[in-house]
Scaffold this active site. Structure first.
Site, short mmCIF file in Angstrom:
data_model
loop_
_atom_site.label_atom_id
_atom_site.label_comp_id
_atom_site.label_asym_id
_atom_site.label_seq_id
_atom_site.Cartn_x
_atom_site.Cartn_y
_atom_site.Cartn_z
N HIS A 59 0.65 4.52 -2.56
CA HIS A 59 0.45 5.89 -2.11
C HIS A 59 1.60 6.78 -2.52
O HIS A 59 1.41 7.94 -2.88
CB HIS A 59 0.25 5.92 -0.60
CG HIS A 59 -1.09 5.42 -0.18
ND1 HIS A 59 -1.52 5.41 1.11
CD2 HIS A 59 -2.09 4.90 -0.91
CE1 HIS A 59 -2.75 4.91 1.16
NE2 HIS A 59 -3.11 4.59 -0.05
N ASN A 98 -5.22 4.89 15.27
CA ASN A 98 -3.90 4.24 15.33
C ASN A 98 -3.68 3.37 14.11
O ASN A 98 -4.56 2.66 13.67
CB ASN A 98 -3.82 3.33 16.56
CG ASN A 98 -3.55 4.14 17.80
OD1 ASN A 98 -3.54 5.35 17.77
ND2 ASN A 98 -3.34 3.43 18.89
N ARG A 119 0.81 -1.21 0.00
CA ARG A 119 0.00 0.00 0.00
C ARG A 119 0.85 1.27 0.00
O ARG A 119 0.51 2.26 -0.64
CB ARG A 119 -0.92 0.01 1.22
CG ARG A 119 -2.07 0.98 1.05
CD ARG A 119 -3.16 0.70 2.03
NE ARG A 119 -2.70 0.84 3.38
CZ ARG A 119 -2.92 -0.03 4.35
NH1 ARG A 119 -3.61 -1.12 4.12
NH2 ARG A 119 -2.47 0.19 5.56
N HIS A 166 -6.03 -5.32 -2.62
CA HIS A 166 -6.86 -5.51 -1.42
C HIS A 166 -7.04 -6.98 -1.06
O HIS A 166 -7.78 -7.30 -0.14
CB HIS A 166 -8.23 -4.85 -1.61
CG HIS A 166 -8.16 -3.35 -1.49
ND1 HIS A 166 -9.19 -2.52 -1.85
CD2 HIS A 166 -7.16 -2.54 -1.05
CE1 HIS A 166 -8.82 -1.26 -1.65
NE2 HIS A 166 -7.61 -1.25 -1.16
C1 LIG Z 1 -3.12 3.93 20.18
O1 LIG Z 1 -1.74 4.16 20.43
C2 LIG Z 1 -1.48 4.55 21.76
C3 LIG Z 1 -0.01 4.88 21.85
O2 LIG Z 1 0.78 3.94 21.22
C4 LIG Z 1 -1.88 3.40 22.71
O3 LIG Z 1 -1.65 3.78 24.05
C5 LIG Z 1 -3.36 3.10 22.52
O4 LIG Z 1 -3.73 1.99 23.30
C6 LIG Z 1 -3.65 2.81 21.06
N1 LIG Z 1 -5.08 2.67 20.88
C7 LIG Z 1 -5.64 1.66 20.19
C8 LIG Z 1 -7.12 1.68 20.09
O5 LIG Z 1 -4.97 0.80 19.64
#
Ligand SMILES: *[C@@H]1O[C@H](CO)[C@@H](O)[C@H](O)[C@H]1NC(C)=O
Ligand SMILES: *[C@@H]1O[C@H](CO)[C@@H](O)[C@H](O)[C@H]1NC(C)=O
Ligand SMILES: *[C@@H]1O[C@H](CO)[C@@H](O)[C@H](O)[C@H]1NC(C)=O
Ligand SMILES: *[C@@H]1O[C@H](CO)[C@@H](O)[C@H](O)[C@H]1NC(C)=O
Length: 365
Positions: A83, A111, A79, A213
Site C-alpha cells: 500500500h 476494526n 500488505r 494473499h
Molecule cells: C472494535 O474496537 C473497539 C475498541 O477497541 C472494541 O471495543 C470492539 O469490541 C471492537 N469490535 C470488534 C467487532 O472487534
C-alpha cells in the site's frame, strides 16, 4: 485447526523453526538464481554498510520474535509495503498518523487489529535502530521495506536482498490519490492491469504480487459482493457455503483467511486455491479466468520455486516505485508516524489514507 490456540502455537513454533533453519543457510540461499530488476538511482544493496551495519540484523531479530508470537503481523507488514508503494511511491507516507479530526471517520470503518500492531512494530524497530546507530539514520521507508522482506521469509517464503536508501515523504497522499492508485478487490484482470501499468507493473507482476494473499485475512465486505444478492457462478460451491457461514448477510463484520489451504504460510497454495475456484476476491479468481494471467497461475500452482523467483523480482521492482533518494528529497523521520517538526510548520494536508487502508483488505493487494 486454524481456530485452536494450541494449534496456532504449534504452527508458530514450526514457523520459527523453519525460519531459523532458513536463516542458517540464508547467505547461500539468498537469490542465487533470482534475477533482479535494475536498481533505482540512489538505492544500493549495502546502503547502511557504514552508517548502520547492524540495521538488517536488528530488523530481522525483532521480527523473528514478534512474528513467532503473531503470524498475522507478517501479513500486515507485507500488505503495508504494497500500500505504501502503490500510493505515491515507497516513501512511508502510509505510516503518517491521523489528526484528531480524522478519528471519528476511523471509528466508522471495521476494526482492524493488525494495522496498529504493524505500526507499533515499525516504531519499535525504529527505536532499536536509533539506539544502535543514532537518530535519523535509517529511514522509515527502508524499515518498512526490510520488515516486509523479513516477514515473507519468516512466514516460510524466500529470503532475498533488498535495495535500500529510500527517504521518507513529507505528506500523506490524498484520498483521491489512494483511490486512483489502488483497485478494489472486485476488479477484474483488465482493470487490475490498467492500474498496474500506471506504475510500470505488468501481468507477471500482477500474478506474483497477488500471491501475497498466501497469508492474511479479509473482511466480509471485501468479497461479499460475490455472495449477495446472487452468488458468483465461478465460486466453488463448497467454498461459497463456507464463506456464507462466516458472512451470513451482506456487510457482516467478520473476517476469513485469504488462503484456505495454508493461511499462515507463505507458499504457492494460493494458486492451488485459484485452480479450485477458491480464490477469495474477484481480483484473485479472475487471474485464473483471464487468458493473459491463467498460464502463470497454473505454473505457480505446480512450481513454488518459479513463484518465489517471480515474487522476489516483482516485489523488489515494486519496492522501488517513485522512491525519494539523496539529501535533497524527503527526509528521514525521527518518528515514523509524524513528519519531523521544525521545517515549515504549515498545516499538513492530512488525509484519510489510513482510514482507507483500515477499511482493509478493501484494496486489492
Ligand atoms: C472494535 O474496537 C473497539 C475498541 O477497541 C472494541 O471495543 C470492539 O469490541 C471492537 N469490535 C470488534 C467487532 O472487534
Ligand atoms: C472488467 O471490468 C470492467 C469494469 O467493471 C468492465 O467494464 C469490463 O467489461 C470487464 N471486463 C471483462 C473482460 O470482464
Ligand atoms: C464469523 O465467522 C465464524 C466462522 O468463521 C462464524 O462461526 C460466526 O458465526 C461468524 N460471526 C458472525 C457475526 O457472523
Ligand atoms: C510519534 O508521533 C505520533 C503522532 O504524532 C505520536 O502520537 C507519538 O506519541 C509519537 N511518538 C513518540 C515516541 O514521540
Amino acid at each position: 485447526m486454524a481456530g485452536s490456540p494450541a494449534a496456532a502455537v504449534v504452527a508458530a513454533a514450526l514457523l520459527l523453526l523453519l525460519s531459523l533453519s532458513a536463516c542458517a543457510s540464508s547467505s547461500a540461499a539468498i537469490s542465487s538464481s533470482s534475477s533482479y530488476p535494475p536498481l533505482a538511482p540512489g538505492l544500493s544493496l549495502d546502503f547502511y554498510k557504514k552508517s548502520c551495519p547492524k540495521a538488517e540484523s536488528i530488523v530481522r531479530d525483532f521480527l523473528q520474535s514478534a512474528v513467532s508470537q503473531n503470524v498475522g503481523l507478517a501479513a500486515a507488514l507485507i500488505r503495508l509495503h504494497f500500500h505504501d508503494c502503490f500510493v505515491q511511491g515507497c516513501d512511508a507516507s502510509i505510516l503518517l498518523d491521523k489528526t484528531p479530526a480524522q478519528q471519528s471517520e476511523q471509528e466508522a470503518v471495521p476494526n482492524q487489529t493488525l494495522r496498529p500492531a504493524a505500526f507499533k512494530a515499525i516504531n519499535d524497530i525504529r527505536d532499536r535502530l536509533d539506539r544502535a546507530c543514532g537518530a535519523r539514520v535509517v529511514s522509515c521507508a527502508d524499515i518498512l521495506t526490510l520488515a516486509a522482506r523479513d516477514s515473507v521469509a519468516l512466514a516460510g517464503g524466500p529470503a532475498y536482498k533488498v535495495p535500500l536508501g529510500r527517504r521518507d515523504g513529507l505528506a500523506p497522499a490524498s484520498q483521491d490519490a489512494v483511490f486512483a492508485a489502488l483497485p478494489p478487490p472486485s476488479s477484474n484482470v483488465t482493470t487490475l492491469l490498467s492500474f498496474l501499468s500506471k506504475i510500470n507493473l505488468d501481468a507477471a507482476d500482477l500474478v506474483a504480487l497477488s500471491g501475497g494473499h498466501t497469508v492474511g485475512i479479509a473482511h466480509c465486505g471485501s468479497f461479499d459482493d460475490r455472495l449477495f444478492p446472487t452468488q458468483d457462478p465461478t465460486l466453488n460451491q463448497w467454498f461459497a457455503g463456507r464463506l456464507r457461514l462466516t458472512c451470513p448477510v451482506q456487510g457482516a463484520d467478520n473476517t476469513t483467511v485469504n488462503d484456505i489451504r495454508t493461511p499462515n504460510t507463505f507458499d504457492n497454495k494460493y494458486y492451488v486455491d485459484l485452480l479450485n475456484r477458491q480464490g477469495l476476491f474477484t481480483s484473485d479468481q479472475d487471474l485464473f479466468t483471464d487468458g493473459r494471467t491463467k498460464p502463470l497461475v497454473t505454473k505457480f500452482a505446480v512450481d513454488q520455486d518459479a513463484f518465489f523467483e517471480q515474487f522476489i523480482y516483482s516485489y523488489v521492482k515494486m519496492g522501488q516505485i517513485n522512491v525519494l533518494t539523496g539529501a535533497s528529497q524527503g527526509q528521514i523521520r525521527a518518528n515514523c508516524s509524524a513528519r519531523n517538526a521544525g521545517r515549515s510548520d504549515d498545516e499538513l494536508p492530512w488525509s484519510v489514507v489510513e482510514n482507507v487502508v483500515d477499511a482493509a483488505e478493501s484494496l486489492v493487494l
